[in-house]
Design an enzyme around this catalytic site. Structure first.
Site, PDB file in Angstrom:
ATOM      1  N   ASP A   1     -54.788   7.309  24.643  1.00 48.88           N
ATOM      2  CA  ASP A   1     -54.938   7.008  26.072  1.00 48.88           C
ATOM      3  C   ASP A   1     -54.034   7.921  26.911  1.00 48.88           C
ATOM      4  OD1 ASP A   1     -55.171   5.886  28.598  1.00 48.88           O
ATOM      5  OD2 ASP A   1     -55.157   3.828  27.857  1.00 48.88           O
TER       6      ASP A   1
ATOM      7  N   HIS B   1     -58.677   5.697  27.144  1.00 47.57           N
ATOM      8  CA  HIS B   1     -58.440   4.620  28.106  1.00 47.57           C
ATOM      9  C   HIS B   1     -59.639   3.666  28.107  1.00 47.57           C
ATOM     10  CE1 HIS B   1     -56.234   2.821  31.346  1.00 47.57           C
ATOM     11  NE2 HIS B   1     -57.256   2.898  32.181  1.00 47.57           N
TER      12      HIS B   1
ATOM     13  N   SER C   1     -56.899  -2.036  32.029  1.00 51.33           N
ATOM     14  CA  SER C   1     -56.111  -1.094  32.817  1.00 51.33           C
ATOM     15  C   SER C   1     -55.194  -1.879  33.762  1.00 51.33           C
ATOM     16  CB  SER C   1     -57.033  -0.126  33.557  1.00 51.33           C
ATOM     17  OG  SER C   1     -56.310   0.981  34.054  1.00 51.33           O
TER      18      SER C   1
END
Length: 246
Positions: A189, A221, A105
């Site tokens: 995602d 994600h 991330s």
């Protein structure tokens, strides 16, 4: 002062050990000394040291520290990894010539940024669902979270902020990436869309730099399904063996 955690391989591994720098997401996250899971394989079987830094912007160090990477201060967090690279060089037990940077991330974004800022100081990089350009990320992330992310990264609709975000974007500095790159992405995602990874892959491959790409159509994600997590782990071990340990 920037802090973090150093996990060292057992004594059976002699000499200077290669290093994985693992950067947390968030950005308002925090590395803690919790169970290391798959990292224990890197430590105990591959003999790789793992460092998990808490760069500026991490939680747990006060409100002022938390805001030190907001908006136009973004590059400061990248430079914290530069300072960590300097520190590794001073250690008699760590191999400053064999370093891999990774993260998921926002940690993935940091990984891409470090690959453009310090390409000569790392061996390879592994980005998991990281934004490659914070301006395009803000435009394409799910609408429900866009305003909150603008508080952190800056408002891409402001011309001065957009110019800044485009200037520092790993995507727009991809020509500087000279070391092997592994990009991991979930096809569904909602936070960091598929386009962030695919545009980065196209740019880096245009350099002729080796790029591995793993995209799971049934993930969001990060990888949650065991079969996909296992495949990612085995792929990561292959990548480490190929580009970090040799």
């Amino acid at each position: 002062m920037i802090s973090g955690f150093l996990f060292k391989p057992p004594a059976k591994f002699a000499g200077k050990r290669p290093v994985i720098i693992d950067i947390h997401g968030g950005p308002e996250g925090q590395s803690r000394p919790w169970f290391q899971g798959e990292h224990n394989y890197f430590l105990n079987e591959l003999g790789v040291a793992v460092i998990q830094p808490n760069v500026r912007g991490s939680t747990g160090y006060g409100k002022t520290f938390l805001q030190l990477d907001n908006g136009f201060l973004r590059e400061g967090s990248y430079k914290d990894i530069g300072a960590l690279l300097d520190w590794i060089k001073t250690r008699p037990d760590l191999d400053g010539d064999r370093i891999m940077v990774t993260g998921g991330s926002y940690g993935g974004h940091m990984t891409l940024a470090v690959a453009t800022y310090y390409p000569e100081r790392i061996r390879c990089a592994l980005d998991v669902v990281g934004p490659s350009n914070l301006a395009t990320f803000l435009e394409h992330t799910s609408a429900y979270r866009r305003d909150l992310r603008r508080v952190e990264y800056g408002d891409e609709r402001d011309p001065k902020m957009r110019e800044f975000l485009n200037r520092i974007a790993p995507l727009n500095n991809a020509s500087k990436i000279s070391k092997p790159l592994f990009i991991v992405q979930g096809g569904n995602d909602p936070r960091v869309p598929l386009s962030e990874s695919e545009q980065m892959i196209a740019a880096v491959r245009n350099n002729g730099t080796p790029v591995w790409y793993l995209m799971a159509k049934d993930e969001g994600h990060g990888f949650a399904k065991k079969k996909n997590r296992d495949f990612l782990f085995y792929s990561t071990v292959l990548f480490i063996n190929e580009y970090l340990l040799k």
